[in-house]
Design a protein around this motif. Structure first.
Motif, PDB file in Angstrom:
ATOM      1  N   UNK A  56       1.242   0.543   4.441  1.00 39.49           N
ATOM      2  CA  UNK A  56       1.769  -0.274   5.588  1.00 39.49           C
ATOM      3  C   UNK A  56       2.122  -1.710   5.092  1.00 39.49           C
ATOM      4  N   UNK A  57       3.348  -2.001   5.308  1.00 36.83           N
ATOM      5  CA  UNK A  57       3.889  -3.363   4.851  1.00 36.83           C
ATOM      6  C   UNK A  57       3.900  -4.252   6.000  1.00 36.83           C
ATOM      7  N   UNK A  58       3.046  -5.402   6.027  1.00 38.24           N
ATOM      8  CA  UNK A  58       2.799  -6.207   6.985  1.00 38.24           C
ATOM      9  C   UNK A  58       3.411  -7.631   6.764  1.00 38.24           C
ATOM     10  N   UNK A  59       4.434  -7.878   7.508  1.00 38.62           N
ATOM     11  CA  UNK A  59       5.280  -9.080   7.382  1.00 38.62           C
ATOM     12  C   UNK A  59       4.352 -10.376   7.880  1.00 38.62           C
ATOM     13  N   UNK A  60       4.690 -11.614   7.543  1.00 40.95           N
ATOM     14  CA  UNK A  60       3.847 -12.584   8.066  1.00 40.95           C
ATOM     15  C   UNK A  60       4.081 -13.020   9.707  1.00 40.95           C
ATOM     16  N   UNK A 117       0.305   8.210  11.491  1.00 48.11           N
ATOM     17  CA  UNK A 117      -0.446   8.222  12.782  1.00 48.11           C
ATOM     18  C   UNK A 117      -2.055   8.241  12.414  1.00 48.11           C
ATOM     19  N   UNK A 118      -2.299   9.242  11.736  1.00 47.78           N
ATOM     20  CA  UNK A 118      -3.877   9.286  11.328  1.00 47.78           C
ATOM     21  C   UNK A 118      -4.417   8.467  10.668  1.00 47.78           C
ATOM     22  N   UNK A 119      -3.648   8.002   9.365  1.00 48.81           N
ATOM     23  CA  UNK A 119      -4.131   6.926   8.626  1.00 48.81           C
ATOM     24  C   UNK A 119      -4.312   5.557   9.448  1.00 48.81           C
ATOM     25  N   UNK A 120      -3.483   5.186  10.395  1.00 48.90           N
ATOM     26  CA  UNK A 120      -3.600   4.145  11.167  1.00 48.90           C
ATOM     27  C   UNK A 120      -4.683   4.058  12.027  1.00 48.90           C
ATOM     28  N   UNK A 121      -5.161   5.291  12.407  1.00 50.38           N
ATOM     29  CA  UNK A 121      -6.406   5.456  13.556  1.00 50.38           C
ATOM     30  C   UNK A 121      -7.396   5.466  12.623  1.00 50.38           C
ATOM     31  N   UNK A 122      -7.515   5.953  11.524  1.00 48.24           N
ATOM     32  CA  UNK A 122      -8.681   5.910  10.743  1.00 48.24           C
ATOM     33  C   UNK A 122      -8.913   4.617   9.623  1.00 48.24           C
ATOM     34  N   UNK A 123      -7.625   3.815   9.875  1.00 50.36           N
ATOM     35  CA  UNK A 123      -7.799   2.506   9.178  1.00 50.36           C
ATOM     36  C   UNK A 123      -7.922   2.845   7.686  1.00 50.36           C
ATOM     37  N   UNK A 124      -7.097   3.786   7.245  1.00 56.44           N
ATOM     38  CA  UNK A 124      -7.046   4.382   5.881  1.00 56.44           C
ATOM     39  C   UNK A 124      -5.594   3.906   5.395  1.00 56.44           C
ATOM     40  N   UNK A 125      -4.613   3.281   5.919  1.00 54.31           N
ATOM     41  CA  UNK A 125      -3.492   2.759   5.272  1.00 54.31           C
ATOM     42  C   UNK A 125      -3.629   1.830   4.198  1.00 54.31           C
ATOM     43  N   UNK A 126      -2.926   2.022   3.197  1.00 55.33           N
ATOM     44  CA  UNK A 126      -2.852   0.806   2.058  1.00 55.33           C
ATOM     45  C   UNK A 126      -1.907  -0.081   2.558  1.00 55.33           C
ATOM     46  N   UNK A 127      -2.544  -1.388   2.970  1.00 48.13           N
ATOM     47  CA  UNK A 127      -1.810  -2.585   3.381  1.00 48.13           C
ATOM     48  C   UNK A 127      -1.474  -3.278   2.358  1.00 48.13           C
ATOM     49  N   UNK A 128      -0.007  -3.858   2.446  1.00 48.62           N
ATOM     50  CA  UNK A 128       0.563  -4.630   1.535  1.00 48.62           C
ATOM     51  C   UNK A 128       1.164  -5.692   2.320  1.00 48.62           C
ATOM     52  N   UNK A 129       0.872  -7.046   2.001  1.00 47.11           N
ATOM     53  CA  UNK A 129       1.700  -7.935   2.821  1.00 47.11           C
ATOM     54  C   UNK A 129       3.095  -8.306   2.194  1.00 47.11           C
ATOM     55  N   UNK A 130       4.082  -8.499   2.707  1.00 48.71           N
ATOM     56  CA  UNK A 130       5.444  -8.731   2.228  1.00 48.71           C
ATOM     57  C   UNK A 130       6.049  -9.939   2.833  1.00 48.71           C
ATOM     58  N   UNK A 131       7.017 -10.450   1.864  1.00 50.42           N
ATOM     59  CA  UNK A 131       7.623 -11.452   2.386  1.00 50.42           C
ATOM     60  C   UNK A 131       8.922 -11.007   3.114  1.00 50.42           C
ATOM     61  N   UNK A 132       9.827 -11.959   3.502  1.00 47.23           N
ATOM     62  CA  UNK A 132      10.866 -11.565   4.308  1.00 47.23           C
ATOM     63  C   UNK A 132      11.776 -10.817   3.480  1.00 47.23           C
TER      64      UNK A 132
END
Length: 144
Positions: A56-60, A117-132
């Motif tokens: 899961x890539x999360x932008x600022x 869908x399951x990983x998001x619900x189970x909070x099992x996504x590998x989260x990575x912050x990303x720049x623009x």
């Protein structure tokens, strides 16, 4: 029953899954999923989650993108499409989604969509912050 109704049921089952759910309730949810989806699809999605393949890539600014690391390639997953009139509620760039979901309509979703869908619900996504710039690179890669 229409595909969109089956998908609504599947999404309702997934929405009932919580990270702190009891084993008994989780078993009941797995049985419900197995009613609508093939066993091999559910098991393959769980395997992807176990291998930390859902990223899961999360932008600022709050934008989120999902990629699933497959055995031969990395696929971009759009778990929620904004079209309520369509019987397609998600999209994946993998060949299986194109053939099994879009063309032959033999499955409701591919293992990458289900894993996301399951990983998001189970909070099992590998989260990575990303720049623009990094997010733009993943978008460009998706459409190349």
């Amino acid at each position: 029953m229409a595909r969109s109704q089956y998908l609504s049921f599947v999404h309702a089952v997934i929405a009932a899954i919580k990270p702190d759910i009891s084993t008994e309730d989780m078993d009941e949810n797995w049985e419900k999923l197995r009613f609508f989806l093939p066993d091999n699809l559910v098991l393959a999605a769980l395997d992807l989650i176990d291998r930390d393949s859902v990223v899961k890539y999360c932008a600022p600014w709050g934008r989120v993108r999902y990629e699933v690391l497959g055995s031969t390639a990395t696929y971009t997953v759009f778990p929620q499409l904004p079209s309520p009139d369509s019987d397609i509620m998600a999209y994946c760039t993998c060949p299986s989604f194109t053939y099994s979901v879009l063309l032959s309509k033999s499955q409701l979703m591919c293992k990458h969509v289900l894993a996301t869908l399951l990983a998001e619900r189970l909070q099992k996504c590998v989260e990575r912050p990303v720049t623009a710039d990094e997010l733009a690179s993943t978008v460009t890669r998706c459409f190349s």
